[in-house]
Design an enzyme around this catalytic site. Sequence first.
Site, PDB file in Angstrom:
ATOM      1  N   TYR A   1       0.894  -1.316   0.087  1.00 38.91           N
ATOM      2  CA  TYR A   1      -0.094  -0.158   0.090  1.00 38.91           C
ATOM      3  C   TYR A   1       0.945   1.227   0.079  1.00 38.91           C
ATOM      4  O   TYR A   1       0.734   2.175  -0.962  1.00 38.91           O
ATOM      5  CB  TYR A   1      -0.762   0.249   1.156  1.00 38.91           C
ATOM      6  CG  TYR A   1      -1.982   1.027   1.296  1.00 38.91           C
ATOM      7  CD1 TYR A   1      -2.723   1.539   0.120  1.00 38.91           C
ATOM      8  CD2 TYR A   1      -1.892   2.098   2.540  1.00 38.91           C
ATOM      9  CE1 TYR A   1      -3.796   2.379   0.348  1.00 38.91           C
ATOM     10  CE2 TYR A   1      -2.863   3.077   2.524  1.00 38.91           C
ATOM     11  CZ  TYR A   1      -3.497   3.150   1.330  1.00 38.91           C
ATOM     12  OH  TYR A   1      -4.608   4.389   1.651  1.00 38.91           O
TER      13      TYR A   1
ATOM     14  N   LYS B   1       1.290   4.171  -2.824  1.00 42.67           N
ATOM     15  CA  LYS B   1       0.866   5.475  -2.593  1.00 42.67           C
ATOM     16  C   LYS B   1       2.155   6.548  -2.788  1.00 42.67           C
ATOM     17  O   LYS B   1       1.973   7.708  -3.562  1.00 42.67           O
ATOM     18  CB  LYS B   1       0.531   5.712  -1.177  1.00 42.67           C
ATOM     19  CG  LYS B   1      -1.037   5.410  -0.734  1.00 42.67           C
ATOM     20  CD  LYS B   1      -1.745   6.255  -1.406  1.00 42.67           C
ATOM     21  CE  LYS B   1      -3.543   5.827  -1.017  1.00 42.67           C
ATOM     22  NZ  LYS B   1      -4.435   6.784  -1.823  1.00 42.67           N
TER      23      LYS B   1
END
Length: 355
Positions: free
Chosen positions: A151, A155
Amino acid sequence: MSNVILITGAAGWLGSLLTRGLKDDARTRDLQLILADIVEPTTAADVESVTIKADMTDEFQVEALFTTRLGIPDTVYCLHGIMSRGSEDNFDNGLKVNVDSVRLLLDIIRRKQHPSGRLIKFIFTSSLAVYGGPLPNVIYPSTIATPESAYGLGKLTSELFINEYTRRGFVDGRILRLPTIVVRPGPPSLATSAFISGKKNVHFIADCSSGALGIIREPLQGLEATCPIGDSLDSRALDLPLWLASPRVTIANLVHAKHILAEQFPTHTRVVCLPGFTATVRDEISALEKVAGKEVLAFLQFKDDPLNRRVVSSWPSTIDNAFALSLGFIVDEGGMEPIIREFQRELVTYVSKME
């Protein structure tokens, strides 16, 4: 000046709250909304809006967001994504949604451009998950991001694209690294921080999921909640510090982001860590007890999840707020207790309307 705003991920809890926040914003006049998500969002009341079911990884469907009757948006809020645990469990899908679809959206904006000649503002919700490894006691704007999760990788990769597209004059980017948001209702998601904020939708929000129960929201409703950090109320693992913000402050800051002048940002980056405060998991539980009484703790169960604990522990717990505050962003005051009391009031209001 037009105020056509596209929100991707608009059917989610954050998107729906942002829609309300923009409607209530005195500085956003003549608001028109293009609301898009993998499921069709609810039409915004009292605002001219278009709702679209769209797969953000499909070029044709993303292109269609820029050819509605409302025309080219002035601002894009990029909120869609696969959350932290979901990205970790399905690496390829996480990259497809959290990186490839963001670049696709940026490229379409680059091709379209606004008819006025103004750069389209691109506001991206990033995460503390971009950080990892040995961290200093306090995170500053100069602290290097080294993610330890899929994740966080997604990002940070999207952040780099947005910074470069901004440098080249393709978009006017604003990258907001959000704290963990407590206490929040909303659609289910596979996030490792779900136990902190509450993401399984029961009673207060009708949908249900198999995600982790919120350790504050569910006990306030007389429902059991499972905390994946530690194995009891006496566990030392509950002293894990977290960087937090309330939904109210987070939405106010998301709305404010569109009003900041481009020249207020440094020339080399558009990243801002939104203001937050530090509290431990134990602090959250103690505040819950103060607000609702000791008996509410009977609804708390503990089942330590090593993967969940590893990922959350890699995130920073203290970030210097000075730069964000200098841009006009705001911060919660008073710690967890007023946030829980505010949620409790909202819960009472919701239940009374349903009776």
